[in-house]
Design an enzyme around this catalytic site. Sequence first.
Site, PDB file in Angstrom:
ATOM      1  N   SER A  29       0.809  -1.221   0.000  1.00  0.00           N
ATOM      2  CA  SER A  29       0.000   0.000   0.000  1.00  0.00           C
ATOM      3  C   SER A  29       0.839   1.267   0.000  1.00  0.00           C
ATOM      4  O   SER A  29       0.337   2.335  -0.327  1.00  0.00           O
ATOM      5  CB  SER A  29      -0.935   0.001   1.212  1.00  0.00           C
ATOM      6  OG  SER A  29      -0.205  -0.174   2.420  1.00  0.00           O
ATOM      7  N   HIS A  31      -0.628   6.435   5.700  1.00  0.00           N
ATOM      8  CA  HIS A  31      -0.238   6.196   4.302  1.00  0.00           C
ATOM      9  C   HIS A  31      -0.006   7.533   3.591  1.00  0.00           C
ATOM     10  O   HIS A  31      -0.447   8.591   4.068  1.00  0.00           O
ATOM     11  CB  HIS A  31      -1.320   5.402   3.578  1.00  0.00           C
ATOM     12  CG  HIS A  31      -1.306   3.937   3.899  1.00  0.00           C
ATOM     13  ND1 HIS A  31      -1.859   3.438   5.044  1.00  0.00           N
ATOM     14  CD2 HIS A  31      -0.779   2.873   3.237  1.00  0.00           C
ATOM     15  CE1 HIS A  31      -1.696   2.126   5.084  1.00  0.00           C
ATOM     16  NE2 HIS A  31      -1.042   1.757   4.004  1.00  0.00           N
TER      17      HIS A  31
END
Length: 299
Positions: free
Chosen positions: A51, A279
């Site tokens: 990710s 993220h």
Amino acid sequence: MLGAGSVGCMRRAVVGLLCVAALVSCSTGSAQNVEPVEPAPALDYVALGDSGASGPLIPQSTGTAGCLQSDSNYPHVLAGLIGARSFVDVSCSGARSENIATDVQSTNSGPIPLQIDALSEETDLVTITIGGNDVDLVSSARGCVNFSPEPSGSSCADALTAGGTDVIGDAITEAAPNWGQVLDAIAGRAPNADIVVVGYGTYVRPGGCYGTQPVWARDADYLQASVDRLNDALAEQAEDHGARFVDVRPVSIGHDACAAPDERYLEGVIPANPAAPLHPTAAGMAAFAQVVADSLTLS
């Protein structure tokens, strides 16, 4: 009929074109012994990874639904920056190192083929971001959330380093050889490719920013130290296995989860941008892509 001024402009334009074609100096009129500059080759580019590469929850989504891949992730941006001749992005949220070359990845939309299957002898460039899931970095970070300041709560750093051990550090040491094996497998499948390992960024500044992100200062420092240790291990494996490591920590300093929302390259446990917690943001992906692109011109 063209006037004298128009003729002069046309003459200068023609001379300019001839100068460029012949690589002569227009300012002195003398020829230079310079070899023609070769244009940058068009590259067949394949992106692999987890990710950290796929960009979960950054608009717009693309690819296999279960991989939570964004068309604004760093591989997509990089492909545009380098003018890739062909581009395949098989990065997938949740991927572990074994999902690159040996074990099919399961997602909520079904199994995902081995990422390495996207490679061939024609592949010129491979980027990969991998390792965070191997050491459960994100889940460990979630365990560091404290909505009350000290001493109400418990420190994840204390828990993860109890008894003189370091749970994340030990996991990195154990997983590191697997990353080298992955790089060897990539080289075997794409023997003509430049293999670039793209690391993880600076998620939080020293001391954290309790109140903006609900993580105590010592826990924030422990988490970033673990990210740094992960990056260092990835860099060592890259060097030992014929790949290159691109460090995106410097460019993300000051753009961490403590920064103003419109300045963040990385989100914290409480996002303020369309991105998954812990993220990269779209701005971060664009910045990371530029760092990688710059590294290619220097290699």
